[in-house]
Design a protein around this motif. Structure first.
Motif, PDB file in Angstrom:
ATOM      1  N   HIS A  17      43.669  43.272  32.261  1.00 43.12           N
ATOM      2  CA  HIS A  17      43.532  44.304  33.289  1.00 43.12           C
ATOM      3  C   HIS A  17      43.397  45.724  32.729  1.00 43.12           C
ATOM      4  N   PRO A  18      44.143  46.086  31.675  1.00 46.48           N
ATOM      5  CA  PRO A  18      43.994  47.450  31.143  1.00 46.48           C
ATOM      6  C   PRO A  18      42.599  47.745  30.590  1.00 46.48           C
ATOM      7  N   LEU A  19      41.808  46.710  30.307  1.00 52.15           N
ATOM      8  CA  LEU A  19      40.463  46.915  29.761  1.00 52.15           C
ATOM      9  C   LEU A  19      39.407  47.052  30.852  1.00 52.15           C
ATOM     10  N   LEU A  20      39.794  46.876  32.108  1.00 52.69           N
ATOM     11  CA  LEU A  20      38.839  46.915  33.205  1.00 52.69           C
ATOM     12  C   LEU A  20      38.682  48.326  33.749  1.00 52.69           C
ATOM     13  N   ASP A  21      37.461  48.677  34.116  1.00 52.47           N
ATOM     14  CA  ASP A  21      37.210  49.995  34.712  1.00 52.47           C
ATOM     15  C   ASP A  21      37.847  50.109  36.091  1.00 52.47           C
ATOM     16  N   ASP A  22      37.771  49.041  36.872  1.00 46.86           N
ATOM     17  CA  ASP A  22      38.329  49.022  38.224  1.00 46.86           C
ATOM     18  C   ASP A  22      39.000  47.664  38.424  1.00 46.86           C
ATOM     19  N   GLU A  23      40.295  47.616  38.160  1.00 45.82           N
ATOM     20  CA  GLU A  23      41.015  46.349  38.202  1.00 45.82           C
ATOM     21  C   GLU A  23      40.925  45.679  39.571  1.00 45.82           C
ATOM     22  N   GLU A  24      41.114  46.447  40.629  1.00 45.87           N
ATOM     23  CA  GLU A  24      41.096  45.866  41.969  1.00 45.87           C
ATOM     24  C   GLU A  24      39.744  45.246  42.295  1.00 45.87           C
ATOM     25  N   ALA A  25      38.670  45.952  41.976  1.00 48.13           N
ATOM     26  CA  ALA A  25      37.333  45.428  42.250  1.00 48.13           C
ATOM     27  C   ALA A  25      37.040  44.195  41.403  1.00 48.13           C
ATOM     28  N   ALA A  26      37.494  44.219  40.158  1.00 45.02           N
ATOM     29  CA  ALA A  26      37.257  43.088  39.261  1.00 45.02           C
ATOM     30  C   ALA A  26      37.994  41.843  39.740  1.00 45.02           C
ATOM     31  N   ARG A  27      39.249  42.010  40.136  1.00 45.33           N
ATOM     32  CA  ARG A  27      40.024  40.870  40.620  1.00 45.33           C
ATOM     33  C   ARG A  27      39.439  40.324  41.914  1.00 45.33           C
ATOM     34  N   ARG A  28      38.958  41.201  42.764  1.00 42.33           N
ATOM     35  CA  ARG A  28      38.344  40.763  44.019  1.00 42.33           C
ATOM     36  C   ARG A  28      37.047  40.004  43.738  1.00 42.33           C
ATOM     37  N   ARG A  29      36.291  40.498  42.758  1.00 39.39           N
ATOM     38  CA  ARG A  29      35.024  39.849  42.401  1.00 39.39           C
ATOM     39  C   ARG A  29      35.274  38.420  41.883  1.00 39.39           C
ATOM     40  N   LEU A  30      36.282  38.269  41.041  1.00 31.15           N
ATOM     41  CA  LEU A  30      36.584  36.951  40.508  1.00 31.15           C
ATOM     42  C   LEU A  30      37.114  36.028  41.603  1.00 31.15           C
ATOM     43  N   ALA A  31      37.981  36.555  42.473  1.00 28.97           N
ATOM     44  CA  ALA A  31      38.503  35.745  43.580  1.00 28.97           C
ATOM     45  C   ALA A  31      37.372  35.306  44.501  1.00 28.97           C
ATOM     46  N   ASP A  32      36.439  36.199  44.769  1.00 27.44           N
ATOM     47  CA  ASP A  32      35.298  35.852  45.624  1.00 27.44           C
ATOM     48  C   ASP A  32      34.445  34.770  44.964  1.00 27.44           C
ATOM     49  N   ALA A  33      34.293  34.855  43.636  1.00 23.30           N
ATOM     50  CA  ALA A  33      33.502  33.853  42.911  1.00 23.30           C
ATOM     51  C   ALA A  33      34.177  32.486  42.976  1.00 23.30           C
ATOM     52  N   PHE A  34      35.498  32.462  42.868  1.00 25.71           N
ATOM     53  CA  PHE A  34      36.220  31.193  42.944  1.00 25.71           C
ATOM     54  C   PHE A  34      36.154  30.597  44.348  1.00 25.71           C
ATOM     55  N   ALA A  35      35.881  31.417  45.323  1.00 23.71           N
ATOM     56  CA  ALA A  35      35.789  30.923  46.695  1.00 23.71           C
ATOM     57  C   ALA A  35      34.410  30.353  47.026  1.00 23.71           C
ATOM     58  N   VAL A  36      33.430  30.557  46.153  1.00 25.65           N
ATOM     59  CA  VAL A  36      32.074  30.060  46.399  1.00 25.65           C
ATOM     60  C   VAL A  36      32.039  28.546  46.213  1.00 25.65           C
TER      61      VAL A  36
END
Length: 393
Positions: A136-155
């Protein structure tokens, strides 16, 4: 080279052991899944962690527009049958004990015997925010990144999650690249798959949809065969969480053979997609296939691979073949791709085809095996990663 971190944990309730090996760190972080199987050992986990370092290095991209920057390699393992009633409690206690490492240096996900949803549930009970929170500390936008991954897992694509399909897409593309280089038509090419779990099931679907004929599938109950081709989608729909097929869906022409019958199947492509060390110096003599595509981690012993090469059988190594799963996680989390199946498959195909082409061309030019070529490519990239990002060598 010795790993940076190597530790053994013992469950105070059951006595079961678990392991964590961090082979290397890049930017202070490592990547590698957690597996659970009876007989898992520190030696096995150490080899897998080193393999993860190589996989990460192989996906190093010097393109300045690429957001995913390879990490170090790591692996976790628990010596327990995942079907054991005590398994979930052991998993929770393992994650609780290893929490300081997961929070700071080890990003991990599912591997043999464990699904991501199960790991996520256990991680929550263990007090973890996420199994990839070290990054997480390496991400530009942690919240957006986590949401993106969660959305991908929901596909979901025809009943299978995108997270499961991404790895199988990569395995299939590696196999298809080998066929293309050999000028072998997809139609009429036969495939045998050992293991119909996350990786094996997705690989079987992609190869079947590409026009290949899946003639054998093995699970813990035995091997299901049909020379004219199995109904792959029916088998996938009839799996349980561990990849075991409900035999009620078998057709009159499908036959059941012993569990190791997949080794000698009449097929051009053999896909070991279950346990490590599945092919040894004794049983390799039964193999008739032209290519072995390592969807599992370390399924072919080194001594067996030498004997296979002498017989003209090519092993496409795990560090390339199944690296798409790990890469897909980070492409998605860092934002190189979004939570879209078509985009994910296209990106995976381009990357895996380029990597497999490079490996096979290097092997052909040097008169060596694809594994030796892949390790040479990865080894050459490690100093570049160290110089640019900081790497424990």
């Amino acid at each position: 080279m010795s790993p940076l971190i190597s530790l053994t944990w013992q469950d105070h309730i059951t006595g079961r052991k678990g392991y964590l090996v961090v082979d290397r760190l890049v930017r202070g972080v490592s990547s590698g899944g957690l597996r659970m199987r009876e007989g898992c050992s520190l030696e096995e986990v150490t080899g897998l962690a080193r393999g993860m370092t190589m996989k990460e290095a192989l996906h190093f991209n010097d393109d300045p527009s690429a957001r995913y920057i390879p990490l170090g390699g790591a692996k976790g393992g628990i010596d327990c049958d995942p079907r054991d009633p005590a398994a979930y409690g052991i998993l929770v206690r393992y994650l609780r004990a290893l929490r300081p490492y997961i929070e700071t240096v080890w990003t991990m996900g599912e591997d043999l015997g464990l699904t991501q949803d199960l790991i996520d549930r256990a991680a929550g009970e263990a007090g973890l925010v996420s199994t990839v929170q070290a990054i997480h500390p390496l991400l530009d936008d942690e919240e957006a990144a986590r949401r993106r991954l969660a959305d991908a897992f929901a596909v979901d694509v025809d009943g299978i999650g995108l997270d499961e399909l991404a790895g199988g897409c990569g395995v299939a593309e590696a196999a298809l690249t080998a066929l293309d280089r050999a000028k072998v038509a997809y139609d009429g090419t036969r495939v045998a798959v050992q293991g119909l779990g996350t990786m094996g099931g997705a690989t079987a679907r992609f190869l079947h949809r590409a026009g290949l004929t899946v003639v054998a599938v093995a699970d813990v109950k035995g091997t299901i065969v049909c020379p004219e081709g199995l109904d792959v989608e029916a088998l996938l729909a009839a799996r349980d969480a561990f990849g075991t097929v409900d035999r009620a869906v078998l057709r009159p022409g499908d036959r059941e053979l012993p569990g190791d019958a997949w080794l000698s199947a009449d097929a051009e492509i053999l896909v070991p997609a279950a346990v490590s060390y599945a092919i040894d110096t004794a049983n390799q003599a039964r193999i008739k296939a032209r290519w072995i595509v390592e969807a599992a981690n370390m399924p072919v012993l080194a001594e067996a691979e030498e004997l296979l090469a002498e017989r003209g059988i090519t092993v496409l190594p795990d560090i390339v073949v199944n690296s798409g799963t790990n890469a897909w996680w980070w492409w998605t989390l860092f934002g190189d791709i979004g939570p879209d199946a078509d985009v994910a498959f296209a990106h995976t195909r381009r990357s895996m085809r380029a990597l497999t082409e490079l490996m096979l061309a290097r092997a052909e030019a040097g008169g060596t095996t694809p594994r030796a070529a892949a390790y040479a490519i990865a080894t050459a990239r490690l100093p570049l990663i160290a110089e640019r990002f900081g790497h424990y060598l």
